[in-house]
Design a protein around this motif. Structure first.
Motif: not given
Length: 153
Positions: A112-141
């Motif tokens: 929404e902010t950049h007006g372009v489709p997201f250019p990569c897989h969500l795993d790439t976003l996860s790795i990028t955010l982990k490098r920035a100090g964030f951690s995510y756990k996959r939600g349990r189904y």
């Protein structure tokens, strides 16, 4: 091919550290090669130990004599370009800091902010955010059970 490199103690120590700790593999190999040449190991032996051609080792030695350590560092051209730009990464970090969101929601905010489709897989976003100090756990189904049993007809 006569290939001789003279190294001071400080240069040898710097190359040793670079051969162990540099982030790019090709830079570690170059540093090790020049360090071995400085220790009077033959060019052909250096090339065979490092798994490169003799011409590569000769080029490293020439770059070292011409520009020192900068001559070795300039040559890194490997690696795939990042799929997320710095602006997209900043937007993702800002969104993750502002509120609790899933990776998909963060990706949508970046779109929404950049007006372009997201250019990569969500795993790439996860790795990028982990490098920035964030951690995510996959939600349990959880299995959703029907409240009313199905009636057989």
């Amino acid at each position: 091919m006569k290939c001789v490199v003279e190294l001071s103690e400080a240069e040898d120590k710097t190359l040793h550290q670079m051969s162990l700790n540099h982030e790019h593999r090709d830079m570690r190999i170059r540093a090790a090669g020049v360090m071995m040449l400085g220790r009077k190991i033959k060019l052909t032996e250096v090339a065979s130990q490092l798994g490169v051609s003799g011409q590569s080792v000769y080029n490293w030695a020439h770059a070292w004599r011409e520009s020192g350590i900068c001559g070795l560092l300039v040559g890194h051209k490997g690696g795939r370009p990042r799929s997320l730009s710095e602006a997209m990464i900043a937007t993702a970090i800002e969104a993750a800091s502002a509120e609790l969101m899933t990776l998909r929601q963060i990706a949508q905010r970046v779109e929404e902010t950049h007006g372009v489709p997201f250019p990569c897989h969500l795993d790439t976003l996860s790795i990028t955010l982990k490098r920035a100090g964030f951690s995510y756990k996959r939600g349990r189904y959880s299995l959703k059970k029907n409240v009313t049993p199905r009636s057989s007809l």
